[in-house]
Write a protein that holds these residues in place. Sequence first.
Motif, PDB file in Angstrom:
ATOM      1  N   LYS A 180       0.867  -1.176   0.000  1.00 32.96           N
ATOM      2  CA  LYS A 180       0.000   0.000   0.000  1.00 32.96           C
ATOM      3  C   LYS A 180       0.904   1.225   0.000  1.00 32.96           C
ATOM      4  O   LYS A 180       1.989   1.210   0.568  1.00 32.96           O
ATOM      5  N   GLY A 181       0.432   2.271  -0.668  1.00 35.20           N
ATOM      6  CA  GLY A 181       1.256   3.462  -0.741  1.00 35.20           C
ATOM      7  C   GLY A 181       0.454   4.682  -1.103  1.00 35.20           C
ATOM      8  O   GLY A 181      -0.765   4.709  -0.960  1.00 35.20           O
ATOM      9  N   ASP A 182       1.161   5.667  -1.577  1.00 36.89           N
ATOM     10  CA  ASP A 182       0.518   6.911  -1.974  1.00 36.89           C
ATOM     11  C   ASP A 182      -0.300   6.697  -3.245  1.00 36.89           C
ATOM     12  O   ASP A 182      -0.003   5.809  -4.053  1.00 36.89           O
ATOM     13  N   GLU A 183      -1.293   7.544  -3.415  1.00 41.03           N
ATOM     14  CA  GLU A 183      -2.073   7.510  -4.645  1.00 41.03           C
ATOM     15  C   GLU A 183      -1.217   8.017  -5.800  1.00 41.03           C
ATOM     16  O   GLU A 183      -0.398   8.919  -5.628  1.00 41.03           O
ATOM     17  N   ILE A 184      -1.416   7.422  -6.956  1.00 37.70           N
ATOM     18  CA  ILE A 184      -0.699   7.820  -8.171  1.00 37.70           C
ATOM     19  C   ILE A 184      -1.770   8.171  -9.196  1.00 37.70           C
ATOM     20  O   ILE A 184      -2.357   7.279  -9.821  1.00 37.70           O
ATOM     21  N   PRO A 185      -2.042   9.466  -9.350  1.00 36.56           N
ATOM     22  CA  PRO A 185      -3.190   9.891 -10.157  1.00 36.56           C
ATOM     23  C   PRO A 185      -3.220   9.358 -11.590  1.00 36.56           C
ATOM     24  O   PRO A 185      -4.287   8.968 -12.066  1.00 36.56           O
ATOM     25  N   TRP A 186      -2.103   9.318 -12.289  1.00 35.01           N
ATOM     26  CA  TRP A 186      -2.136   8.851 -13.673  1.00 35.01           C
ATOM     27  C   TRP A 186      -2.506   7.376 -13.742  1.00 35.01           C
ATOM     28  O   TRP A 186      -3.197   6.952 -14.663  1.00 35.01           O
ATOM     29  N   MET A 187      -2.059   6.577 -12.755  1.00 33.28           N
ATOM     30  CA  MET A 187      -2.433   5.159 -12.726  1.00 33.28           C
ATOM     31  C   MET A 187      -3.925   5.012 -12.434  1.00 33.28           C
ATOM     32  O   MET A 187      -4.608   4.208 -13.077  1.00 33.28           O
ATOM     33  N   ALA A 188      -4.400   5.761 -11.462  1.00 27.81           N
ATOM     34  CA  ALA A 188      -5.827   5.706 -11.125  1.00 27.81           C
ATOM     35  C   ALA A 188      -6.680   6.141 -12.313  1.00 27.81           C
ATOM     36  O   ALA A 188      -7.735   5.558 -12.575  1.00 27.81           O
TER      37      ALA A 188
END
Length: 173
Positions: free
Chosen positions: A125-133
């Motif tokens: 689990k980690g930080d959100e990655i907007p381009w992946m989302a």
Amino acid sequence: MNKDSETRYGTVTRLFHWGMAFLIGWQLLKVFDRIDDGEHWVGQTLVPWHVSIGSLLLLLVLLRIGWAMNQKHNRPAQDPAVAFLVKAGHGLLYAAMLLMPVTGILTMLGNGYGWKVFGIQLAAKGDEIPWMASLGSLHSPIAWTLLVLIVGHIGMALLHHFARKDDVLQRML
């Protein structure tokens, strides 16, 4: 008969086809998770396996593509009048089968959930990655597209069997 021939698909091809058909059908039951917030048998029993089965399907589709490329000269002959449509339809099915787990993984990682497969943590689990989302958000539209392609695939197989009365369906049975 492990390899494909000009008249019939081989055992390996048929195992890939029917095994993946079963697993993809299982995956499509995820739609029931949206009913009553998944508080029912399907939502509580089958849906929790969605990420693991999807990850398995990614491996299987890669193996299946490799096997299909290896067998391309052994495949049953196509009616020349519709060969392009058959190849296009199968190409779209393969593309959707490949993009489904890829976008699912992008959703998991992009939203910071990590990636756990059959109890094994592949990505923490980690930080959100907007381009992946953002790319992962294509998962649901691709799922609906895959469902339409599957219905079309089944429909064409039945059309060949019952209306055209040829051996197209028998090649895969």
